[in-house]
Design an enzyme around this catalytic site. Structure first.
Site, PDB file in Angstrom:
ATOM      1  N   SER A   1      44.575  23.999 -10.910  1.00  0.00           N
ATOM      2  CA  SER A   1      46.004  23.661 -10.984  1.00  0.00           C
ATOM      3  C   SER A   1      46.532  23.522  -9.564  1.00  0.00           C
ATOM      4  CB  SER A   1      46.772  24.787 -11.694  1.00  0.00           C
ATOM      5  OG  SER A   1      48.168  24.600 -11.567  1.00  0.00           O
TER       6      SER A   1
ATOM      7  N   TYR B   1      47.664  34.054 -14.132  1.00  0.00           N
ATOM      8  CA  TYR B   1      47.319  32.630 -14.209  1.00  0.00           C
ATOM      9  C   TYR B   1      47.038  32.071 -12.812  1.00  0.00           C
ATOM     10  CZ  TYR B   1      47.863  27.616 -15.178  1.00  0.00           C
ATOM     11  OH  TYR B   1      47.656  26.256 -15.289  1.00  0.00           O
TER      12      TYR B   1
HETATM   13  N1  LIG Z   1      50.094  21.476 -18.433  1.00  0.00           N
HETATM   14  C1  LIG Z   1      50.188  21.584 -17.126  1.00  0.00           C
HETATM   15  O1  LIG Z   1      51.224  21.278 -16.527  1.00  0.00           O
HETATM   16  C2  LIG Z   1      49.005  22.092 -16.338  1.00  0.00           C
HETATM   17  C3  LIG Z   1      49.123  22.117 -14.936  1.00  0.00           C
HETATM   18  C4  LIG Z   1      48.058  22.565 -14.189  1.00  0.00           C
HETATM   19  C5  LIG Z   1      46.888  22.975 -14.818  1.00  0.00           C
HETATM   20  N2  LIG Z   1      46.786  22.953 -16.182  1.00  0.00           N
HETATM   21  C6  LIG Z   1      45.522  23.395 -16.789  1.00  0.00           C
HETATM   22  O2  LIG Z   1      45.028  22.405 -17.663  1.00  0.00           O
HETATM   23  C7  LIG Z   1      44.169  23.005 -18.633  1.00  0.00           C
HETATM   24  C8  LIG Z   1      44.558  22.509 -20.017  1.00  0.00           C
HETATM   25  O3  LIG Z   1      45.856  22.989 -20.303  1.00  0.00           O
HETATM   26  P1  LIG Z   1      46.941  22.185 -21.155  1.00  0.00           P
HETATM   27  O4  LIG Z   1      48.163  22.164 -20.353  1.00  0.00           O
HETATM   28  O5  LIG Z   1      46.371  20.944 -21.678  1.00  0.00           O
HETATM   29  O6  LIG Z   1      47.192  23.287 -22.310  1.00  0.00           O
HETATM   30  P2  LIG Z   1      47.142  23.254 -23.909  1.00  0.00           P
HETATM   31  O7  LIG Z   1      47.581  24.620 -24.312  1.00  0.00           O
HETATM   32  O8  LIG Z   1      47.873  22.089 -24.465  1.00  0.00           O
HETATM   33  O9  LIG Z   1      45.581  23.077 -24.238  1.00  0.00           O
HETATM   34  C9  LIG Z   1      44.654  24.111 -23.990  1.00  0.00           C
HETATM   35  C10 LIG Z   1      43.613  24.131 -25.088  1.00  0.00           C
HETATM   36  O10 LIG Z   1      42.672  25.176 -24.769  1.00  0.00           O
HETATM   37  C11 LIG Z   1      42.329  25.818 -25.972  1.00  0.00           C
HETATM   38  N3  LIG Z   1      41.836  27.180 -25.728  1.00  0.00           N
HETATM   39  C12 LIG Z   1      42.565  28.290 -25.460  1.00  0.00           C
HETATM   40  N4  LIG Z   1      41.780  29.371 -25.394  1.00  0.00           N
HETATM   41  C13 LIG Z   1      40.512  28.934 -25.622  1.00  0.00           C
HETATM   42  C14 LIG Z   1      39.251  29.584 -25.710  1.00  0.00           C
HETATM   43  N5  LIG Z   1      39.140  30.912 -25.555  1.00  0.00           N
HETATM   44  N6  LIG Z   1      38.152  28.830 -25.950  1.00  0.00           N
HETATM   45  C15 LIG Z   1      38.262  27.497 -26.138  1.00  0.00           C
HETATM   46  N7  LIG Z   1      39.420  26.825 -26.087  1.00  0.00           N
HETATM   47  C16 LIG Z   1      40.536  27.543 -25.836  1.00  0.00           C
HETATM   48  C17 LIG Z   1      43.609  25.815 -26.791  1.00  0.00           C
HETATM   49  O11 LIG Z   1      43.329  26.013 -28.176  1.00  0.00           O
HETATM   50  C18 LIG Z   1      44.190  24.444 -26.469  1.00  0.00           C
HETATM   51  O12 LIG Z   1      43.795  23.491 -27.433  1.00  0.00           O
HETATM   52  C19 LIG Z   1      44.334  24.523 -18.460  1.00  0.00           C
HETATM   53  O13 LIG Z   1      43.231  25.028 -17.713  1.00  0.00           O
HETATM   54  C20 LIG Z   1      45.611  24.626 -17.652  1.00  0.00           C
HETATM   55  O14 LIG Z   1      45.660  25.797 -16.902  1.00  0.00           O
HETATM   56  C21 LIG Z   1      47.835  22.522 -16.949  1.00  0.00           C
END
Ligand SMILES: NC(=O)c1ccc[n+]([C@@H]2O[C@H](COP(=O)([O-])OP(=O)(O)OC[C@H]3O[C@@H](n4cnc5c(N)ncnc54)[C@H](O)[C@@H]3O)[C@@H](O)[C@H]2O)c1
Length: 289
Positions: free
Chosen positions: A149, A162
Site C-alpha cells: 500500500s 495495517y
Molecule cells: N482499497 C484500497 O484503497 C487499498 C489501498 C492500498 C492497499 N490495498 C490492499 O489491496 C488488497 C486488496 O484489498 P481491497 O481493497 O481490494 O479489499 P477487499 O476487502 O475488497 O478485498 C479483500 C479480499 O480478501 C479476502 N480475504 C480476507 N481475508 C482472507 C483470508 N484470510 N484468506 C483469503 N482471502 C481473504 C476478502 O474475503 C476479500 O474478498 C489488500 O491487501 C489491501 O490492503 C487496498
C-alpha cells in the site's frame, strides 16, 4: 518491453490471485483473464470467488474459484498443491488478500493482532513459500507480486497493525527481489502500492469498541467512496507494470512519489513522527499552531 504490450507475455499462463473475490483482487483476476491467462480466483469467501469466476467465464475468459485462508500456512500449501495438479505451472502469483483493523494498538485484542498480521504479512510469506519452489523448478519466466500500500511508505495512527504490515510487505518484497536475483531464478518480483481504491476493505474492517475507531473507519470508508478508483481500473493500471517487470507498482504515481519523498525526508533528517496537515484535518484533529 513497453508497458502497452507487456501484458502479451502473460497470455497462456496460470495466475493465482488471493483475495480475488472482491475489490483489487477481483479486478486483477478480470484483467489477467482478459490478457489470456487461466485464472485461479482464491478467497476465503468462496461464494464471492465463485461469482467472480462465473462472471469472467461468462465474458469468455477462464477462471476457477478456490477457497483459501491465507492466514493458514496449511491452507496455502493445499491451494498450491491443488493448483499445480489441476492447472500445471503457475506463472503469476499475486499475494493480494489483506484486511483493515482499526483502533489504538493497546486496545486491539491479541486475536485482532494475530489475524491482521497473519493475513497481511504471513499470507504473502507463505504464498511465496508454497508456490515459488515449483515456479522456479519449472524454469519458465514468472511473476510474483505482493499487494502492499502507499500506507507502507507512511504513518497512520489507529491503523497501526495495517500500516506496519504494509511496511513489512515492502521490506519483504525488496529482499525477495534480491533473493530471486541471487538464485538466478527468472522470477520478477513486484511490490504493489495502491492508492485509494473503492472496495469493501474498510466496511469489512474490524474495530475496537471505542467510538474513535468506528469514526475513523467511517471517515476512511467515505474517503474511498469519494476518491477511490474502481478495483477494475486499479488492476488495469497495475497488471501491465507487473508484466513489464517493474518493482514499484502504483495506481496513483503522483501520490506514491509524494509519499516516498516524504519518507525519504523524514528519515534523512531523523525527524519525529508527524502527520501532514491535511491528514490531521481529515481526522478531525484541531490544528493549533
Ligand atoms: N482499497 C484500497 O484503497 C487499498 C489501498 C492500498 C492497499 N490495498 C490492499 O489491496 C488488497 C486488496 O484489498 P481491497 O481493497 O481490494 O479489499 P477487499 O476487502 O475488497 O478485498 C479483500 C479480499 O480478501 C479476502 N480475504 C480476507 N481475508 C482472507 C483470508 N484470510 N484468506 C483469503 N482471502 C481473504 C476478502 O474475503 C476479500 O474478498 C489488500 O491487501 C489491501 O490492503 C487496498
Amino acid at each position: 518491453m513497453g508497458m502497452s504490450n507487456s501484458l502479451e507475455q502473460l497470455a497462456g499462463g496460470v495466475a493465482v490471485i488471493t483475495g480475488a473475490g472482491s475489490g483489487i483482487g477481483e479486478g486483477l483476476a478480470r484483467v489477467a483473464a482478459e490478457a489470456g491467462m487461466r485464472v485461479v480466483v482464491a478467497d476465503i469467501a468462496l461464494e464471492r470467488a465463485e461469482q467472480v469466476a462465473q462472471s469472467i467465464c461468462e465474458g469468455g475468459g477462464e477462471a476457477h474459484p478456490l477457497r483459501v485462508d491465507v492466514s493458514s500456512a496449511g491452507s496455502i500449501d493445499a491451494l498450491a498443491a491443488a493448483v499445480h495438479e489441476r492447472f500445471g505451472d503457475v506463472t503469476l502469483l499475486i499475494d493480494n488478500a489483506g484486511v483493515e483493523t482499526l483502533g489504538y494498538s493497546w486496545e486491539l485484542s491479541a486475536e485482532q493482532w494475530d489475524r491482521t498480521l497473519n493475513i497481511n504479512i504471513h499470507g504473502a510469506i507463505h504464498g511465496v513459500r508454497a508456490f515459488a519452489p515449483r515456479m522456479i523448478a519449472c524454469g519458465k519466466p514468472a511473476w510474483i507480486a505482493n499487494t502492499a500500500s502507499i500506507g507502507g511508505l507512511g504513518m497512520m495512527p489507529i491503523q497501526t497493525s495495517y500500516i506496519l504490515s504494509k511496511h513489512a510487505l515492502i521490506s519483504y518484497s525488496e529482499c525477495l527481489f534480491l533473493e530471486m536475483q541471487l538464485a538466478g531464478a527468472p522470477i520478477a518480483v513486484s511490490a504493489i502500492l495502491p492508492g485509494p481504491v473503492a472496495t469493501r476493505i474498510f466496511s469489512d474492517g474490524s474495530t475496537t469498541t471505542d467510538s474513535g475507531s468506528e469514526a475513523h473507519r467511517s471517515m476512511m470508508n467515505a474517503m474511498l467512496e469519494a476518491d477511490g478508483i474502481s478495483g477494475y481500473e486499479a488492476a488495469r493500471r497495475i497488471l501491465p507494470q507487473i508484466a513489464a517487470g517493474e518493482f514499484w507498482v502504483s495506481t496513483h504515481p503522483e501520490i506514491t512519489r509524494q509519499m516516498a519523498t516524504g519518507r525519504a525526508q523524514h528519515l534523512s533528517t531523523l525527524s519525529k513522527p508527524a502527520l501532514p496537515e491535511e491528514v490531521l484535518q481529515s481526522m478531525g484533529l484541531s490544528v493549533d499552531s
